[in-house]
Design an enzyme around this catalytic site. Structure first.
Site, PDB file in Angstrom:
ATOM      1  N   HIS A   1       0.824  -1.212   0.000  1.00 39.38           N
ATOM      2  CA  HIS A   1       0.000   0.000   0.000  1.00 39.38           C
ATOM      3  C   HIS A   1       0.853   1.255   0.000  1.00 39.38           C
ATOM      4  CE1 HIS A   1      -2.616   3.220   1.513  1.00 39.38           C
ATOM      5  NE2 HIS A   1      -3.596   2.534   0.972  1.00 39.38           N
TER       6      HIS A   1
ATOM      7  N   GLU B   1       0.962   3.947  -3.092  1.00 41.08           N
ATOM      8  CA  GLU B   1       1.113   5.356  -2.740  1.00 41.08           C
ATOM      9  C   GLU B   1       2.477   5.922  -3.119  1.00 41.08           C
ATOM     10  OE1 GLU B   1      -1.350   7.115  -1.678  1.00 41.08           O
ATOM     11  OE2 GLU B   1      -2.732   5.433  -1.457  1.00 41.08           O
TER      12      GLU B   1
ATOM     13  N   HIS C   1      -7.342  -2.462  -3.948  1.00 42.36           N
ATOM     14  CA  HIS C   1      -6.022  -2.119  -4.491  1.00 42.36           C
ATOM     15  C   HIS C   1      -5.506  -3.213  -5.422  1.00 42.36           C
ATOM     16  CE1 HIS C   1      -5.587   1.531  -2.285  1.00 42.36           C
ATOM     17  NE2 HIS C   1      -5.650   0.949  -1.108  1.00 42.36           N
TER      18      HIS C   1
END
Length: 536
Positions: free
Chosen positions: A418, A449, A484
């Site tokens: 993530h 990210e 995701h």
């Protein structure tokens, strides 16, 4: 999700060639290159190949997706890849607003034919697009004849640098323009979805979730496709993510005085929730039968989504702690399924402080990857265990005998985490160090990210490319294979990791494995060990 409006100002009349149909033979031009005049009868004859077959599309106005083979030639982002398709007398034309004014002409056919004397070029219109933030921009638009739906055809373009380029385009996903009544019904549902797409729970949350689902169920199929809000889209209720009935929310009462509370961020993907989070919970229940295993999610947005769509009520952390108090729990063991001591872990610890005095014992087990070291060189046994486990599963699923066999085949594995702005983001760099220590030179760590910076998509692509690998397997480095994994990693949108690797042109093959860490037996065993360490 983009909101858009479009004001079309026709700058010039279209060349007669638009009736000829892109990708079809052009009317022969005079040798001197003069413009071609075509009679109405000739235009009708030339356009016969663009006619819609009887029964396919009636005369009218539709929205349609305009797909190209290039990231440099596409519909303006304000219009979500859509154009306006007009069908009249069996002939189809799509109007698209492009990203800028850099493309000055289009041609129905190849770049070679576009440069011949008498070639009839499509002239631009002056379009104004409006973005989410209210800003506007003038861009070039074009009315492009469409020979057929869902079939690739040739369109050449020339830009301000005066060089012609060949492209392939398709027009697909054709839908009638909505009536005011249909759009109003869809907009109401979008508003209701946006109202529950929040991180704070209120006294009205359950009622709002039920209201949104009821309104969605009342829509027709065509109205459902029109749902679009700040966060809302048809997938919120309409996407099939697996059978919710296979999942257990673990929120029953009368459980005794010993509880293991498994705290996860959560996922709205039903299959992953039952296999990944449920897999960890079941492993803990089997290992510690004297304790009741219960669940809490930290993401209220996900809790609301699952409640509204599936009617499954999952506790947030505060609800779960209140439930434990009401049940008379004395010994509370908390097992976070988070990867690291990051922001979610910190918030959990803050929430627990308010309840510590209400239990005889409160103990919090380590997250999956254990303590965070001071820099990228610091690794530990937990990181080694997870690295070995996820690579072994990835290699097995890719049908290689070993990681070395995959390396010899020219295959790299990219594990997408993530990412976080929290200082714990060094954990991802440590996992890369761990892979290297284990000799997994064809395993690369990235993050959605892009934090830490070296895990950002473009940098990971550069690393894999520089290492000489021609095949890539993408897999999530996350407990669940949820949004995701399915969208940011494996989705078909231009900004997904799969699309990014494919668009680089450096790889022969890009595959995706949609599997979370939570379903891996050795990962479940590690959580069991972490829990056991604080029970003793």
């Amino acid at each position: 999700m983009k909101k858009k409006t479009l004001a079309l100002v026709l700058a010039t009349a279209l060349c007669v060639s638009m009736f000829a149909g892109c990708g079809k033979a052009q009317t022969e031009a005079p040798a001197d290159g003069a413009s071609v005049e075509v009679s109405a009868e000739e235009a009708d004859a030339a356009s016969s190949e663009t006619s819609v077959a009887d029964g396919e599309l009636a005369d009218g106005v539709y929205t349609a997706s305009f797909n190209t083979d290039s990231s440099m030639f596409h519909v303006n982002e304000a219009n979500d890849g859509k154009g306006t398709l007009t069908v009249k007398d069996g002939k189809m034309t799509i109007h698209v607003s492009l990203a800028s004014k850099n493309i000055v002409n289009l041609f129905c056919g190849t770049a070679e034919d576009a440069q011949k004397d008498g070639a009839e070029l499509l002239q631009p219109t002056n379009d104004t697009v409006t973005y989410d933030d209210g800003t506007t921009e003038e861009v070039n638009g074009f009315d492009i004849p469409v020979p057929a739906i869902d079939e690739e055809f040739d369109v050449a373009l020339i830009g301000t640098k005066e060089k012609w380029y060949d492209h392939k385009v398709t027009v697909s996903d054709v839908k009638p323009e909505a009536s005011e009544e249909d759009q109003a019904a869809a907009d109401n549902v979008a508003k209701l979805i946006d109202a529950i797409y929040v991180q704070e729970r209120t006294d009205k949350t359950d009622e709002q979730c039920a209201e949104a689902k009821k309104a969605w169920d009342a829509l027709t199929d065509s109205q459902k496709e029109l749902v679009e809000g700040e966060e809302a889209d048809p997938d919120y209720f309409g996407r099939d993510t697996g059978d919710a009935s296979k999942d257990d929310a673990l929120n029953a009462d009368k459980i005794g005085d010993k509880e293991i509370l498994v705290v996860s961020f959560g996922t709205s993907f039903n299959g992953s929730r039952s296999e990944d989070i449920g897999g960890i919970e079941k492993a803990l229940a089997t290992a510690y039968p004297d304790y009741a295993v219960r669940r809490a999610f930290t993401a209220q947005i996900i809790i609301n989504h699952v409640l509204a769509r599936d009617g499954e009520a999952i506790d947030n952390v505060e609800q779960a702690l209140e439930r434990a108090v009401s049940n008379g729990v004395k010994e509370l063991i908390v097992q976070p399924t988070h990867l690291m001591h990051g922001a979610e872990y910190d918030e959990l610890m803050e929430a627990l402080k308010k309840y510590e005095s209400k239990f005889t014992k409160v103990a919090v087990a380590e997250p999956l990857l254990g303590e965070v070291g001071k820099d990228a060189t610091v690794i530990n046994k937990d990181k080694e265990t997870v690295a070995k486990a996820v690579v072994a599963e990835a290699v097995k699923e890719a049908k290689f005998d070993s990681i070395d066999a995959a390396e010899k085949d020219g295959t790299a594995f990219v594990l997408m985490g993530h990412g976080t702005s929290h200082t714990a983001n060094v954990t991802y760099s440590q996992m890369q160090t761990q892979m290297e220590k284990l000799g997994y030179k064809n395993v690369f760590i990235g993050t959605v990210e892009g934090e830490p910076e070296e895990t950002e998509l473009s940098k990971v692509i550069d690393k894999v490319k520089a290492a000489g690998y021609k095949k890539v397997v993408l897999r999530p480095l996350m407990v669940v294979a949820g949004d995701h994994a399915n969208n940011d990693m494996a989705g078909d949108d231009d900004d997904s990791w799969k699309s990014g690797f494919e668009a680089s042109g450096a790889f022969e093959k890009v595959d995706c494995q949609i599997s979370g860490l939570g379903r891996i037996a050795d990962v479940q065993k590690l959580y069991v060990e972490h829990t056991g360490a604080v029970i003793k």
